[in-house]
Design an enzyme around this catalytic site. Structure first.
Site, PDB file in Angstrom:
ATOM      1  CG  HIS A  52      -2.013  -0.950   1.209  1.00 14.79           C
ATOM      2  ND1 HIS A  52      -3.203  -0.718   1.860  1.00 14.79           N
ATOM      3  CD2 HIS A  52      -2.152  -2.159   0.613  1.00 14.79           C
ATOM      4  CE1 HIS A  52      -4.024  -1.733   1.674  1.00 14.79           C
ATOM      5  NE2 HIS A  52      -3.399  -2.629   0.917  1.00 14.79           N
ATOM      6  CD  GLU A  54      -2.076   4.391   3.104  1.00 14.27           C
ATOM      7  OE1 GLU A  54      -3.255   4.754   3.306  1.00 14.27           O
ATOM      8  OE2 GLU A  54      -1.776   3.499   2.286  1.00 14.27           O
ATOM      9  CB  CYS A  82      -6.811   0.023   4.875  1.00 18.54           C
ATOM     10  SG  CYS A  82      -5.111  -0.608   4.892  1.00 18.54           S
ATOM     11  CB  CYS A  85      -2.242   1.925   5.951  1.00 18.96           C
ATOM     12  SG  CYS A  85      -1.796   1.035   4.442  1.00 18.96           S
TER      13      CYS A  85
END
Length: 172
Positions: A52, A54, A82, A85
């Protein structure tokens, strides 16, 4: 750099993710107005569930600064983080997270749940909805194109099935 310039850069990173057919999310870690880490979604390209934006940005910042504690840093991200993260943000000790678009399906900084409300050892300040339209635009474009592509694939499959049925009828 101003907050607006930093978020616009995160939007440009998000667009890179879309080039790789991934959900367009971009993230930037900043210390004292200087970018020390950046990332965009690479799940499809890297075949990794944890790639992801992040996580990529946090990893890059840790590497650049030579430490895992980012307590003097903040993050700008185009979409609300999410659960995974948000956990990485809490564990890396980021002091502030500014995100653009809300994620009403998986957002964990206020939309579905706010994991920062739990008594963890670190609580970043959260600013949501910053430049929301600019951050949501690449997401809207991506999902609209995806819906069109899926509809075209469905139509193509039906046409192929119809051709197969006609061919098999002739064989009998």
């Amino acid at each position: 750099m101003t907050d607006r310039e930093i978020m616009l850069y995160a939007v440009e990173l998000a667009k890179k993710a879309a080039e790789y057919d991934d959900v367009p999310v971009g993230a930037v870690v900043v210390r004292g107005g200087e970018i020390v880490g950046e990332g965009y979604n690479r799940r499809e390209d890297g075949k990794s569930a944890v790639a992801h934006a992040e996580i990529e940005a946090i990893s890059a910042a840790c590497k650049k600064l030579g430490r895992w504690r980012l307590s003097d840093c903040e993050m700008f991200v185009t979409l609300e983080p999410c659960p995974m993260c948000t956990g990485a943000i809490i564990n890396s000790r980021l002091t502030k997270v500014t995100f653009g678009a809300y994620d009403y399906k998986a957002g964990s900084m206020g939309s579905v749940v706010n994991l920062c409300d739990f008594p963890y050892n670190s609580k970043p300040e959260i600013i949501g909805g910053f430049m929301q339209e600019e951050c949501a635009a690449p997401l809207s474009e991506f999902f609209a194109a995806l819906r069109v592509r899926k509809a075209e694939e469905k139509k193509r499959r039906k046409e192929e099935e119809a051709q197969c049925t006609c061919t098999s009828d002739k064989i009998q």
